[in-house]
Design a protein around this motif. Structure first.
Motif, PDB file in Angstrom:
ATOM      1  N   GLN A 196       4.623  -2.597   2.606  1.00 43.75           N
ATOM      2  CA  GLN A 196       3.668  -2.818   3.814  1.00 43.75           C
ATOM      3  C   GLN A 196       2.366  -1.803   3.423  1.00 43.75           C
ATOM      4  OE1 GLN A 196       6.117  -0.665   7.247  1.00 43.75           O
ATOM      5  NE2 GLN A 196       7.062  -2.107   7.365  1.00 43.75           N
ATOM      6  N   ILE A 197       2.051  -0.736   2.908  1.00 42.91           N
ATOM      7  CA  ILE A 197       1.337  -0.617   2.206  1.00 42.91           C
ATOM      8  C   ILE A 197       0.535  -1.515   2.030  1.00 42.91           C
ATOM      9  CG2 ILE A 197      -0.325   1.068   1.085  1.00 42.91           C
ATOM     10  CD1 ILE A 197       1.834   2.705   2.387  1.00 42.91           C
ATOM     11  N   ASP A 198       1.320  -2.454   0.668  1.00 44.25           N
ATOM     12  CA  ASP A 198       0.443  -3.672   0.075  1.00 44.25           C
ATOM     13  C   ASP A 198      -0.033  -4.896   0.894  1.00 44.25           C
ATOM     14  OD1 ASP A 198       0.601  -2.113  -2.391  1.00 44.25           O
ATOM     15  OD2 ASP A 198       3.046  -2.569  -2.550  1.00 44.25           O
ATOM     16  N   GLY A 199       0.153  -4.435   2.223  1.00 43.21           N
ATOM     17  CA  GLY A 199      -0.392  -5.255   2.993  1.00 43.21           C
ATOM     18  C   GLY A 199       0.948  -6.920   3.304  1.00 43.21           C
ATOM     19  N   GLN A 228       7.036 -11.863   4.429  1.00 44.84           N
ATOM     20  CA  GLN A 228       6.775 -11.277   2.734  1.00 44.84           C
ATOM     21  C   GLN A 228       8.183 -10.251   2.276  1.00 44.84           C
ATOM     22  OE1 GLN A 228       2.379 -10.890   2.823  1.00 44.84           O
ATOM     23  NE2 GLN A 228       2.426 -13.087   2.057  1.00 44.84           N
ATOM     24  N   ILE A 229       8.283  -9.439   3.433  1.00 43.63           N
ATOM     25  CA  ILE A 229       9.177  -8.260   3.331  1.00 43.63           C
ATOM     26  C   ILE A 229      10.710  -8.635   2.715  1.00 43.63           C
ATOM     27  CG2 ILE A 229      10.379  -6.614   3.642  1.00 43.63           C
ATOM     28  CD1 ILE A 229       6.910  -5.407   5.454  1.00 43.63           C
ATOM     29  N   TYR A 230      10.816  -9.704   3.791  1.00 44.85           N
ATOM     30  CA  TYR A 230      12.595 -10.158   3.687  1.00 44.85           C
ATOM     31  C   TYR A 230      12.538 -10.861   2.678  1.00 44.85           C
ATOM     32  CZ  TYR A 230      14.813  -7.970   8.224  1.00 44.85           C
ATOM     33  OH  TYR A 230      14.593  -7.365   8.784  1.00 44.85           O
ATOM     34  N   ARG A 231      11.703 -11.617   2.355  1.00 45.79           N
ATOM     35  CA  ARG A 231      11.902 -13.193   1.269  1.00 45.79           C
ATOM     36  C   ARG A 231      11.402 -12.364  -0.051  1.00 45.79           C
ATOM     37  NH1 ARG A 231       7.536 -17.989   0.715  1.00 45.79           N
ATOM     38  NH2 ARG A 231       8.233 -18.080  -1.394  1.00 45.79           N
ATOM     39  N   HIS A 232      11.103 -11.261  -0.421  1.00 45.50           N
ATOM     40  CA  HIS A 232       9.951 -10.696  -1.608  1.00 45.50           C
ATOM     41  C   HIS A 232      10.771  -9.396  -2.012  1.00 45.50           C
ATOM     42  CE1 HIS A 232       8.028 -14.202  -2.375  1.00 45.50           C
ATOM     43  NE2 HIS A 232       7.240 -14.043  -1.007  1.00 45.50           N
ATOM     44  N   VAL A 233      11.237  -8.650  -0.928  1.00 45.77           N
ATOM     45  CA  VAL A 233      12.275  -7.399  -0.958  1.00 45.77           C
ATOM     46  C   VAL A 233      13.658  -7.495  -1.155  1.00 45.77           C
ATOM     47  CG1 VAL A 233      11.827  -5.212  -0.518  1.00 45.77           C
ATOM     48  CG2 VAL A 233       9.867  -6.517  -0.674  1.00 45.77           C
TER      49      VAL A 233
END
Length: 295
Positions: A196-199, A204-209
């Motif tokens: 989240q800090i990286d924007g 995108q959090i679910y997809r890439h993390v």
């Protein structure tokens, strides 16, 4: 000396279980393979060598080809449906929903009942009757004026097996939800905060993390659900009985062995089912053991 004594006592303790497994599992598997290579047809055993004749005849049998097609359709719909629904439910419960314990129990409850019970209930829900005999989902769609959703469900010749998979999804999606929920709860909160800090957006959090971290959970779900779908028998029998349109290898094996008394061919079907399940299970076990050794 005492260490060796404890080792011998431990071995003696598990020896009856080892013998039982060797005899009643691996012994019977070996016996079934031997029968599949014979000419046994009828009540009188006939162990004359037939080689791979029964297997070759199966793959030239139109009914067995229908069974393979139905198994593929059922597996794809069932596995994908359980993973999608289970992941969605897990994400919803992971949001700190009030009454989470109640909903978690509610979603897991269908798993506690057998496929026979599920089949009986969903046979009523998917009743294809029309007019005054209409019931279940079709009756609900009629009341809601959604007539375009009314269909023949599992009696549809081509895609009826996909309707049966819907009942299996209802029963097993809660189990998949539990797997994903445990995986989500194990992800450190710092990873999400850093993204989240990286924007990064929530998507995108679910997809890439999150999804990459949950890859082992997804693999486990694929293996477990896949081997269930390959052996499906009772759900189809309870919902629709013995229909060629919904035929699968397990039903074909039952009818061939106990109705037709063609034990050699029935054993060949059972052996192919065992091989198909082993193709899923053995690589997964090897990968798991290898990962544990590396840790």
């Amino acid at each position: 000396m005492f260490k060796n004594k404890d080792r011998y006592l431990s071995f003696l303790l598990v020896l009856p279980s080892i013998l039982a497994v060797m005899i009643f599992i691996y012994g019977f598997i070996g016996w079934s393979i031997r029968v599949s290579l014979s000419q046994w047809k009828g009540l009188n055993p006939n162990f004359a060598w037939a080689g791979l004749k029964n297997y070759i005849e199966l793959f030239s049998d139109p009914r067995f080809m229908v069974d393979i097609r139905n198994t593929v359709i059922f597996t794809v719909v069932f596995v994908v449906g359980c993973i999608v629904v289970g992941f969605f439910l897990a994400v919803m419960l992971d949001q700190g929903l009030k009454g989470e314990a109640f909903f978690r129990t509610l979603f897991l409850f269908p798993m506690a009942i057998s496929f026979i019970v599920t089949g009986v209930v969903w046979r009523w829900l998917m009743n294809p009757a029309t007019g005054s005999r209409m019931s279940g989902l079709n009756l609900l769609f009629s009341y809601l004026h959604l007539d375009f959703l009314i269909n023949n469900w599992h009696t549809t010749p081509t895609w009826g097996i996909a309707a049966v998979a819907l009942a299996a999804i209802w029963q097993m999606s809660g189990y998949t939800m539990a797997l994903y929920l445990a995986g989500l709860r194990s992800i450190p909160l710092e990873l999400r905060e850093a993204a989240q800090i990286d924007g990064a957006s929530e998507w995108q959090i679910y997809r890439h993390v999150i999804l990459p971290i949950l890859t082992p959970v997804t693999l486990s779900a694929l293996i477990i659900l896949g081997h269930i779908s390959l052996k499906v028998f009772d759900l189809i029998i309870a919902m629709a009985g013995k229909q060629l349109a919904l035929d699968v290898p397990a039903i074909y094996m039952w009818q061939t062995t106990f109705d037709g008394l063609f034990y050699a061919r029935g054993a060949a079907i059972a052996t192919l089912l065992l091989i198909s399940v082993a193709v899923l299970i053995i690589p997964y076990m090897w990968f798991t053991l290898r990962s544990e050794k590396q840790l």
